[in-house]
Design a protein around this motif. Structure first.
Motif, PDB file in Angstrom:
ATOM      1  N   ALA A  98       0.835  -1.206   0.000  1.00 36.84           N
ATOM      2  CA  ALA A  98       0.000   0.000   0.000  1.00 36.84           C
ATOM      3  C   ALA A  98       0.866   1.252   0.000  1.00 36.84           C
ATOM      4  CB  ALA A  98      -0.922  -0.012   1.216  1.00 36.84           C
ATOM      5  N   GLN A  99       1.972   1.191   0.738  1.00 38.35           N
ATOM      6  CA  GLN A  99       2.891   2.342   0.732  1.00 38.35           C
ATOM      7  C   GLN A  99       3.485   2.551  -0.651  1.00 38.35           C
ATOM      8  OE1 GLN A  99       5.634   1.146   3.791  1.00 38.35           O
ATOM      9  NE2 GLN A  99       4.466   2.124   5.430  1.00 38.35           N
ATOM     10  N   TYR A 100       3.924   1.450  -1.269  1.00 39.47           N
ATOM     11  CA  TYR A 100       4.476   1.570  -2.626  1.00 39.47           C
ATOM     12  C   TYR A 100       3.438   2.199  -3.569  1.00 39.47           C
ATOM     13  CZ  TYR A 100       8.708  -1.384  -2.015  1.00 39.47           C
ATOM     14  OH  TYR A 100       9.938  -1.873  -1.662  1.00 39.47           O
ATOM     15  N   ASN A 101       2.201   1.734  -3.462  1.00 40.76           N
ATOM     16  CA  ASN A 101       1.161   2.204  -4.386  1.00 40.76           C
ATOM     17  C   ASN A 101       0.755   3.651  -4.125  1.00 40.76           C
ATOM     18  OD1 ASN A 101       0.541   0.059  -6.179  1.00 40.76           O
ATOM     19  ND2 ASN A 101      -0.520  -1.031  -4.531  1.00 40.76           N
ATOM     20  N   ASN A 102       0.554   3.986  -2.853  1.00 40.37           N
ATOM     21  CA  ASN A 102      -0.143   5.241  -2.539  1.00 40.37           C
ATOM     22  C   ASN A 102       0.735   6.374  -2.051  1.00 40.37           C
ATOM     23  OD1 ASN A 102      -2.489   3.778  -3.091  1.00 40.37           O
ATOM     24  ND2 ASN A 102      -2.561   3.015  -0.975  1.00 40.37           N
ATOM     25  N   SER A 103       1.885   6.069  -1.462  1.00 45.92           N
ATOM     26  CA  SER A 103       2.624   7.184  -0.871  1.00 45.92           C
ATOM     27  C   SER A 103       4.099   7.197  -1.280  1.00 45.92           C
ATOM     28  CB  SER A 103       2.493   7.129   0.661  1.00 45.92           C
ATOM     29  OG  SER A 103       2.919   5.879   1.144  1.00 45.92           O
ATOM     30  N   ASN A 118      -3.615   2.730 -11.298  1.00 41.88           N
ATOM     31  CA  ASN A 118      -4.084   3.899 -10.528  1.00 41.88           C
ATOM     32  C   ASN A 118      -2.932   4.627  -9.849  1.00 41.88           C
ATOM     33  OD1 ASN A 118      -6.954   3.768 -10.912  1.00 41.88           O
ATOM     34  ND2 ASN A 118      -6.887   1.877  -9.695  1.00 41.88           N
ATOM     35  N   TRP A 119      -1.818   4.717 -10.540  1.00 37.50           N
ATOM     36  CA  TRP A 119      -0.654   5.374  -9.953  1.00 37.50           C
ATOM     37  C   TRP A 119      -0.613   6.856 -10.310  1.00 37.50           C
ATOM     38  CZ3 TRP A 119       3.167   1.027 -11.709  1.00 37.50           C
ATOM     39  CH2 TRP A 119       3.168  -0.001 -10.759  1.00 37.50           C
ATOM     40  N   ILE A 161      -2.857   2.341 -19.076  1.00 33.20           N
ATOM     41  CA  ILE A 161      -2.804   1.235 -18.099  1.00 33.20           C
ATOM     42  C   ILE A 161      -2.264   1.743 -16.764  1.00 33.20           C
ATOM     43  CG2 ILE A 161      -1.836  -1.051 -17.615  1.00 33.20           C
ATOM     44  CD1 ILE A 161      -1.623  -1.476 -20.639  1.00 33.20           C
ATOM     45  N   ILE A 162      -1.216   2.559 -16.839  1.00 33.21           N
ATOM     46  CA  ILE A 162      -0.631   3.094 -15.601  1.00 33.21           C
ATOM     47  C   ILE A 162      -1.655   3.952 -14.857  1.00 33.21           C
ATOM     48  CG2 ILE A 162       1.129   4.707 -14.723  1.00 33.21           C
ATOM     49  CD1 ILE A 162       2.316   2.032 -15.575  1.00 33.21           C
TER      50      ILE A 162
END
Lengths: 460, 454
Positions: free
Chosen positions: B196-201, B226-227, B220-221
């Protein structure tokens, strides 16, 4: 066949208008613009021009390797490979590396059961120097005694590093010598310790004189060079070197003394080696076949279906399944010029039995080949081969070795397109058929290495 | 020699022109995209770089950062492990993560024609990975097995222990891959939190090699992964300034059963200033000592004395620290001779480097630099490294000219600083009998147990 069709219709677009386009598309396949010349003494030279950067790669293939050695001089090809960097008549002791690296280049070499290959990368303006150096060491290698003794120690240390201090090296070496026992492939390429300790300069010199001849070699040069200039220079520097007379007959004689028919003990024979691994490493090896016949390509595909990639059948069953018993597992089909071996290897998890793994493997292979291999698994492997096909072709070294290996093994550097056609033509029925034919208990030897195996070499 | 310098300059200029034409920078949802257009092959390489790494691993749970990425294929709410692996393999694609203390990358390669299904699966894993308990436990068992058996690979064991010992007190000594103990403490929930940290913050940057057809990746990204980098601050880790290592100058022996060869690692950490200043000088001095067959150490240890098959030296920087060292091995009987010869070779070149060797090494360094630019995927990796250490891409073309400017005096001083440093720590993995041999030669040696590092 979806993927095959896509492969044939993909257009390669050159990124430059210059000779960088040494690769071009023709019906979607890669084509290299190779120019070639054969000297009167039999030396063949192949050139691919590529002016992307002012550098070139120079590959020399000598058609000699471990299979040409006899008891007493095992390791001669590899030892000689080391000595080829230790000085010749014009470019003396240590001058090879000084001239290559001191002019901005680098170099290395390798020896196999079939071949010895030397390669250098250099800035283009040193092409003539490189040709001169290579001609000098083909004609006039010194084998200087002091360097010879010093290099003997280096080779012994290399052997320790690769085999004696490595369980994986040790089990691989034992697998090769056991599978090919009694044939020219039944010795270790790096050499037996006693031979390495006793082989004389004279023995190596005789080996050199016989096999390092223009009619036993070919050269691939790829890079920012002019092919006509290369041919002139090679003619000038190599043209007067004498060919070894009756070389092919002599090589045939050496190889035919033993012949390549399998002569070892198979039938599921088990070999246990003492090692240092906390958990056992294992190898299950089967008699294979040489490079060339369609069955060899089919065995390549079978090895990938069984043990290449995380979704391969063996990985799913032995590593990922509920009842997993291995930390890793793989399969490989090793085709040599005159014979071959198909093997499955891996490392067990703690407390998983070695003998039960052996028996389970035979059953798994039978079941997978008869019931589980399907069209999708075949398509998957063909897709993987397509990706691998392009690997490394963006460097001069990559192109030179890609073409050189095909020249060495098929006698045709352009065989790559035919090769992909063959892979694409292989059917599910053919894959199942080679599995039934080759992967049998009767054709196999099972080896394991573990810290708990007794120190004396044993088999049962 | 002057001719070669001219050639290198010209070629790098033309290469710069090639890059001007083919290097494309994009911005996707605030994510910087560095794209090297390459139509040569029907294949692509994509590397997603996250600016956080294993430094963030909770104490006692080392390996969380690397496992969160490397175990993505274990399963999601929608797909099980078998389906995920089969999909990726079917398209001939390869995926994998690489984690350092300071950053992490997730790398995908494959056929252009199969970009969409491959990357959609990758994004699905990032969005929905659950690390199912059964698959997770099996993966941990395999990793522990690999860790336990590293004792059989003496070279790898020596490098691993040397890394830990030489980085003590820097904050960067905890192993990225974890230990048997730390692996036992990690749970699927830890990995979910880290993902979750990698994805969101975590700030991301994307590197691409491939043809223009890859533009489909943008959607796609944005829509599948959803980055976004919007509202995500850049982060940084502590700089190593002056970390006094309690092991400085020590000699450590790691006994292993049945070894008939001694693996030797000599090295120390570099602080940020040492690692990042004088990049060219550091790189050159390292190559001169142990970067090729004509390097000083190779000539003395292998060519002249036959003591080893291989010797190399290195000095490399990360964002906030660096490492320097010499790697080699020799037979048990020559361990003392080997250590003395390394010391003497470093000392003699630090005080009396021969002009001939100095000039020759310059040409070698420049030539090899050029070969490193030959492959487009390798070039992309070079750009990625420059971003990590905060250097502009334009510096890539300056290396040959900077090498020309180096003086013998500063090179000698750098050799001393890198390899003659009295703080350098020696780690030897080999037979237990080496202890007596080293002690007898007056070398004070501390015996350590490999198990403490597994």
């Amino acid at each position: 066949m979806k993927n095959g069709i896509l492969f044939l219709t993909f257009l390669l677009v050159s990124c430059s208008t210059s000779k960088t386009s040494n690769m071009s598309s023709s019906d979607g396949l890669i084509n290299f613009d190779v120019e070639e010349k054969t000297l009167k003494n039999g030396l063949k030279v192949y050139v691919v021009e590529n002016d992307k950067l002012p550098i070139f790669s120079y590959y020399t293939y000598y058609k000699v390797g471990g299979k040409h050695e006899r008891k007493g001089i095992t390791g001669a090809s590899h030892f000689l490979e080391h000595m080829m960097f230790k000085g010749a008549k014009k470019y003396g002791v240590n001058e090879f590396d000084e001239n290559v690296e001191g002019n901005g280049g680098n170099n290395n070499a390798y020896t196999t059961n079939d071949l010895t290959v030397y390669y250098e990368k250099m800035p283009s303006e040193h092409l003539d120097l490189m040709i001169d150096i290579e001609a000098d060491r083909m004609a006039n290698l010194l084998l200087e005694p002091k360097a010879f003794d010093s290099e003997r120690q280096v080779v012994l240390e290399e052997r320790k590093m690769r085999y004696e201090n490595s369980d994986r090296g040790k089990i691989y070496l034992k697998m090769m010598t056991s599978m090919f026992e009694g044939t020219p492939y039944g010795t270790s390429v790096i050499g037996d310790i006693e031979d390495l300790e006793t082989v004389s300069r004279d023995q190596i010199f005789k080996f050199f004189k016989k096999y390092y001849a223009p009619n036993n070699a070919f050269i691939f040069i790829v890079g920012d060079v002019d092919a006509d200039h290369v041919f002139d220079e090679v003619e000038d520097k190599f043209g007067d070197l004498p060919a070894t007379k009756n070389l092919e007959e002599s090589k045939e004689k050496v190889l035919n003394e033993k012949g390549f028919d399998f002569k070892g003990k198979y039938g599921g024979r088990e070999i246990k080696l003492h090692g240092t691994s906390k958990d056992p490493n294992f190898m299950l090896a089967f008699k294979g076949i040489k490079t060339g016949p369609i069955e060899a390509y089919t065995l390549d595909i079978l090895s990938s279906i069984l043990g290449d990639g995380q979704s391969s059948f063996l990985n799913k069953e032995y590593v990922l399944s509920r009842n997993s018993r291995a930390a890793n597992i793989y399969a490989a089909n090793y085709t040599l010029m005159e014979s071959g071996v198909f093997f499955i290897g891996g490392q067990l998890l703690p407390k998983k039995g070695i003998s039960s793994t052996k028996n389970k493997l035979y059953n798994s292979i039978k079941r997978i080949c008869r019931k589980e291999i399907d069209q999708r698994s075949l398509e998957k492997v063909k897709n993987q081969y397509l990706v691998n096909f392009f690997d490394g072709l963006d460097t001069n070294n990559g192109i030179a070795s890609f073409l050189g290996n095909r020249q060495a093994y098929y006698g045709d550097y352009a065989f790559y397109n035919k090769e992909m056609e063959i892979y694409n033509s292989i059917t599910l029925e053919q894959v199942k058929a080679v599995c039934e034919k080759y992967l049998t208990r009767e054709n196999s030897i099972f080896l394991s290495i573990w810290e708990k195996h007794p120190k004396q070499r044993g088999s049962k | 020699m002057k001719f070669l310098i001219l050639i290198l300059t010209i070629s790098l200029s033309s290469f710069a022109n090639y890059l001007d034409k083919n290097l494309v920078k994009k911005n996707w949802n605030g994510i910087e995209v560095i794209w090297l257009l390459d139509n040569s092959f029907p294949t692509y390489d994509i590397s997603i770089m996250f600016d956080r790494g294993a430094y963030d691993d909770p104490k006692g749970k080392e390996a969380v950062s690397t496992l969160a990425l490397n175990l993505l294929t274990l399963g999601t709410n929608r797909y099980d492990q078998e389906k995920i692996l089969d999909t990726i393999d079917f398209y001939g694609a390869s995926t994998g993560a690489y984690t350092t203390h300071e950053y992490s990358t997730y790398n995908v390669s494959g056929l252009v024609k199969d970009l969409l299904p491959t990357m959609k699966m990758v994004c699905h894993m990032f969005s929905d990975a659950t690390y199912p308990k059964r698959e997770f436990n099996k993966a941990i068992s395999r990793l522990k097995s690999a860790q336990r058996n590293i004792i059989n690979n003496h070279g790898a064991l020596a490098s691993m222990i040397s890394r830990v010992i030489t980085l003590r007190k820097t904050g960067y000594d905890r192993p990225v891959e974890g230990t048997i103990k730390s692996l036992s403490r990690i749970s699927p929930r830890d990995l979910e939190k880290r993902l979750a940290q990698y994805n969101n913050s975590t700030k991301k940057r994307i590197y691409i090699r491939g043809p223009k057809e890859l533009s489909a990746l943008e959607s796609i990204i944005k829509n599948d992964c959803n980055w976004s980098n919007i509202d995500i601050e850049s982060s940084s880790y502590p700089e190593v300034v002056d970390a006094k290592n309690p092991n400085a100058g020590g000699v450590f022996l790691v006994p292993v059963k049945g070894a008939n060869q001694a693996q030797i690692r000599i090295g120390y950490h570099m602080n940020k200033a040492q690692a990042q200043s004088h990049y060219t000088l550091t790189s050159f001095a390292s190559q001169l000592m142990g970067g090729g067959f004509t390097s000083r150490l190779m000539q003395v240890l292998r060519v002249k004395n036959g003591l080893t098959y291989s010797v190399s030296s290195y000095a490399s920087g990360q964002g906030n620290y660096g490492r320097k060292g010499i790697n080699t091995f020799t037979k048990n009987e020559t361990i003392v001779e080997m250590l003395k010869m390394i010391k003497d070779t470093v000392a003699s070149n630090a005080t009396d480097l021969k002009q001939k060797h100095f000039e020759s090494a310059k040409i070698f360094a420049k030539g090899n630099y050029l070969y490193g630019l030959e492959s487009t995927s390798q070039f992309l990796s070079t750009m990625q490294y420059y971003d990590i250490v905060g250097r502009p891409y334009s510096d890539i073309y300056k290396f040959p000219k900077e090498v020309d400017k180096l003086t013998k005096k500063e090179t000698q001083a750098q050799i001393q600083e890198l390899f003659g440093d009295k703080d350098n720590i020696t780690v030897i993995v080999g037979n237990a009998s080496l202890e007596k041999e080293l002690q007898a030669a007056g070398i004070k040696v501390k015996v350590i147990n490999a198990k403490d590092y597994l």
